[in-house]
Design an enzyme around this catalytic site. Structure first.
Site, PDB file in Angstrom:
ATOM      1  N   HIS A  41      -3.140  -5.218   1.639  1.00  0.00           N
ATOM      2  CA  HIS A  41      -2.470  -5.426   2.932  1.00  0.00           C
ATOM      3  C   HIS A  41      -2.416  -6.911   3.273  1.00  0.00           C
ATOM      4  O   HIS A  41      -3.285  -7.400   3.993  1.00  0.00           O
ATOM      5  CB  HIS A  41      -3.247  -4.690   4.032  1.00  0.00           C
ATOM      6  N   CYS A  61       0.833  -1.216   0.000  1.00  0.00           N
ATOM      7  CA  CYS A  61       0.000   0.000   0.000  1.00  0.00           C
ATOM      8  C   CYS A  61       0.866   1.264   0.000  1.00  0.00           C
ATOM      9  O   CYS A  61       1.485   1.558  -1.016  1.00  0.00           O
ATOM     10  CB  CYS A  61      -0.987  -0.063   1.155  1.00  0.00           C
ATOM     11  N   GLU A 109      -0.686  -8.397   5.322  1.00  0.00           N
ATOM     12  CA  GLU A 109      -0.365  -8.636   6.744  1.00  0.00           C
ATOM     13  C   GLU A 109      -1.636  -8.767   7.587  1.00  0.00           C
ATOM     14  O   GLU A 109      -1.578  -9.180   8.732  1.00  0.00           O
ATOM     15  CB  GLU A 109       0.538  -7.521   7.288  1.00  0.00           C
TER      16      GLU A 109
HETATM   17  N1  GLN Z   1      -3.531   6.297   0.777  1.00  0.00           N
HETATM   18  C1  GLN Z   1      -2.311   6.032   1.485  1.00  0.00           C
HETATM   19  C2  GLN Z   1      -1.147   6.807   0.907  1.00  0.00           C
HETATM   20  O1  GLN Z   1      -1.276   7.511  -0.035  1.00  0.00           O
HETATM   21  C3  GLN Z   1      -1.970   4.560   1.506  1.00  0.00           C
HETATM   22  C4  GLN Z   1      -2.982   3.830   2.326  1.00  0.00           C
HETATM   23  C5  GLN Z   1      -2.477   2.621   3.021  1.00  0.00           C
HETATM   24  O2  GLN Z   1      -1.273   2.397   3.128  1.00  0.00           O
HETATM   25  N2  GLN Z   1      -3.385   1.879   3.573  1.00  0.00           N
HETATM   26  O3  GLN Z   1      -0.083   6.694   1.410  1.00  0.00           O
END
Ligand code: GLN
Length: 203
Positions: free
Chosen positions: A178, A79, A180
């Site tokens: 994610h 992410c 994890e």
């Molecule tokens: N939207 C977040 C960002 O731009 C990422 C979101 C996340 O890691 N769950 O960093």
């Protein structure tokens, strides 16, 4: 014994540590360069990429980590971590920088407000044992990849046409979702294999 660090400036550090341990390695939080230099690979967790970027710079880690990634340190970004590994970002903050390493363009918060968070079962190349239950939270997607990047998973309408949500480029791995969260540690096990010199899908 393989040791994998989890960058512990912000984000879901503990979940990654647990998943890595379940995948059979020693996992340690890292926030200093000496700690980073003591591990065989590193996870960049989800969180907020703009904040992690700022903290990396405040802690003097940005440039050293960038160099180590360019020199071949295995890294798994999920992410926000995926955003940090992207050579190019769309929808980032104006002064936002990335560590880079993966020849791809990532769009931040790509799935939009309507679907801020959702879950989906994905076929992931290289993961045996059926679909992976993926959790997306304000996730990015990958708009475009260079020729050396392997697409591991897509989400969306049909075979080969959906948005790219998992990629591998040499010893670098990134997912929009994610892995994890939940009890399926196959994504972490795949990364551990990369750290140990297997699963290197370099083209
Ligand atoms: N939207 C977040 C960002 O731009 C990422 C979101 C996340 O890691 N769950 O960093």
């Amino acid at each position: 014994m393989t040791t994998v660090g989890v960058l512990a400036l912000q984000g879901d550090v503990r979940e990654h540590t647990r998943a890595l341990e379940a995948a059979g390695v020693t996992a340690v939080p890292v926030r200093r360069l000496t700690e980073i230099d003591a591990v065989d690979g590193i996870v960049l967790p989800g969180g907020e990429s703009t904040t992690i970027d700022k903290l990396l710079r405040a802690f003097g880690l940005f440039h050293p980590l960038r160099e180590r990634i360019a020199a071949g340190l295995p890294v798994f970004g999920s992410c926000a971590g995926m955003i940090l590994l992207a050579d190019r970002v769309l929808g980032g903050r104006e002064d936002q920088q990335t560590l880079g390493g993966i020849d791809m363009t990532v769009r931040r918060n790509a799935f939009g407000r309507q679907v801020d968070s959702f879950e989906a079962d994905l076929e992931v190349a290289g993961l045996a044992g059926g679909p992976f239950h993926a959790v997306f939270i304000r996730a990015p997607w990958v708009e475009e990849v260079g020729p050396e990047v392997e697409v591991l998973a897509r989400i969306g309408p049909g075979e080969g046409t959906g948005r790219i949500v998992a990629v591998q480029h040499g010893t670098l791995l990134a997912t929009s979702f994610h892995p994890e969260l939940g009890a399926d540690h196959r994504m972490h096990a795949h990364f551990v294999g990369m750290v140990q010199g297997e699963n290197q899908r370099r083209t």
